[in-house]
Structures are given as structure tokens and as C-alpha cells.
Scaffold this motif. Structure first.
Motif, PDB file in Angstrom:
ATOM      1  N   MET A   1       0.801  -1.201   0.000  1.00  0.00           N
ATOM      2  CA  MET A   1       0.000   0.000   0.000  1.00  0.00           C
ATOM      3  C   MET A   1       0.848   1.272   0.000  1.00  0.00           C
ATOM      4  O   MET A   1       0.316   2.348  -0.061  1.00  0.00           O
ATOM      5  N   GLY A   2       2.160   1.108   0.084  1.00  0.00           N
ATOM      6  CA  GLY A   2       3.034   2.263   0.064  1.00  0.00           C
ATOM      7  C   GLY A   2       2.987   3.022  -1.250  1.00  0.00           C
ATOM      8  O   GLY A   2       3.190   4.235  -1.278  1.00  0.00           O
ATOM      9  N   PHE A   3       2.706   2.315  -2.340  1.00  0.00           N
ATOM     10  CA  PHE A   3       2.645   2.982  -3.640  1.00  0.00           C
ATOM     11  C   PHE A   3       1.491   3.969  -3.686  1.00  0.00           C
ATOM     12  O   PHE A   3       1.591   5.011  -4.335  1.00  0.00           O
ATOM     13  N   LYS A   5       0.338   5.796  -1.182  1.00  0.00           N
ATOM     14  CA  LYS A   5       0.774   6.981  -0.443  1.00  0.00           C
ATOM     15  C   LYS A   5       1.841   7.755  -1.212  1.00  0.00           C
ATOM     16  O   LYS A   5       1.799   8.986  -1.281  1.00  0.00           O
ATOM     17  N   ARG A   6       2.812   7.026  -1.785  1.00  0.00           N
ATOM     18  CA  ARG A   6       3.886   7.695  -2.544  1.00  0.00           C
ATOM     19  C   ARG A   6       3.322   8.450  -3.741  1.00  0.00           C
ATOM     20  O   ARG A   6       3.723   9.589  -4.014  1.00  0.00           O
ATOM     21  N   TRP A   8       0.184   9.538  -4.131  1.00  0.00           N
ATOM     22  CA  TRP A   8      -0.661  10.626  -3.646  1.00  0.00           C
ATOM     23  C   TRP A   8       0.180  11.833  -3.217  1.00  0.00           C
ATOM     24  O   TRP A   8      -0.208  12.977  -3.435  1.00  0.00           O
ATOM     25  N   LYS A   9       1.326  11.561  -2.610  1.00  0.00           N
ATOM     26  CA  LYS A   9       2.189  12.641  -2.134  1.00  0.00           C
ATOM     27  C   LYS A   9       3.070  13.220  -3.248  1.00  0.00           C
ATOM     28  O   LYS A   9       3.815  14.168  -3.019  1.00  0.00           O
ATOM     29  N   GLU A  11       5.505  11.529  -4.919  1.00  0.00           N
ATOM     30  CA  GLU A  11       6.865  11.016  -4.786  1.00  0.00           C
ATOM     31  C   GLU A  11       7.181   9.855  -5.728  1.00  0.00           C
ATOM     32  O   GLU A  11       8.313   9.388  -5.760  1.00  0.00           O
ATOM     33  N   GLU A  12       6.222   9.393  -6.476  1.00  0.00           N
ATOM     34  CA  GLU A  12       6.408   8.243  -7.363  1.00  0.00           C
ATOM     35  C   GLU A  12       6.935   8.720  -8.714  1.00  0.00           C
ATOM     36  O   GLU A  12       6.761   9.880  -9.089  1.00  0.00           O
ATOM     37  N   SER A  61      -2.759  11.914  -8.503  1.00  0.00           N
ATOM     38  CA  SER A  61      -1.387  11.406  -8.382  1.00  0.00           C
ATOM     39  C   SER A  61      -0.581  11.733  -9.638  1.00  0.00           C
ATOM     40  O   SER A  61       0.598  12.100  -9.542  1.00  0.00           O
TER      41      SER A  61
END
Length: 95
Positions: A1-3, A5-6, A8-9, A11-12, A61
Motif C-alpha cells: 500500500m506504500g505505492f 501513499k507515494r 498521492w504525495k 513522490e512516485e 497522483s
């Protein structure tokens, strides 16, 4: 689930957000919703809400991760792509 958050923020990497989340996930979700709503029309509102939530997350995103590319032009193109669904809705509401 980190993807989630990344992305959304913001950072991806742009290519991941565009190709994996917007393109692949978006098309798979659209296909699934269209297929399921024909079989179970009583759940159409539920599936539309799911599609809007995931699609909204993907486009926000995409907007936020636009500058995470090697070439700045891809960020500009990504932001244009992110605005297209909004413009489509606005134009549809006006016409």
C-alpha cells in the motif's frame, strides 16, 4: 500500500503513475465496471463511486508526480492528460 501513499504525495516516478495506475488500472477498472453494471444494474451507483474514487486518486497522483521525469516536457504532457477528464465533464455540462 506504500505505492498509494507515494503516488498521492507526488513522490512516485511519472512513468509508473501514468502507465501502471492511470493507463492500465484505469482501463481495467473501466472495463470491469461496464461489464459488471450490465450484469448487476442494481450496483451501478456503487461501482461508479469506486471508479470515481480510484480514477480521481490516479489523476491527482498523475498531476502531483508530473515533474518526476527525466525530461520536463513529459511533466507538461502529464498535466494536460490529467486535465482532460475534467474538461470533458465541464464541456459536457455546458453542452
Amino acid at each position: 500500500m506504500g505505492f498509494i501513499k507515494r503516488a498521492w504525495k507526488g513522490e512516485e516516478k511519472l512513468w509508473k503513475v501514468f502507465w501502471l495506475y492511470v493507463f492500465l488500472l484505469g482501463n481495467a477498472l473501466s472495463f470491469a465496471v461496464e461489464y459488471i453494471k450490465d450484469i448487476y444494474p442494481e450496483f451501478s451507483i456503487f461501482w461508479l463511486a469506486i471508479k470515481l474514487l480510484i480514477g480521481g486518486w490516479a489523476l491527482i497522483s498523475l498531476w502531483r508526480c508530473a515533474w518526476n521525469a527525466k525530461r520536463r516536457v513529459w511533466g507538461s504532457i502529464a498535466r494536460i492528460v490529467a486535465m482532460l477528464p475534467i474538461l470533458r465533464v465541464l464541456i459536457g455540462a455546458i453542452l
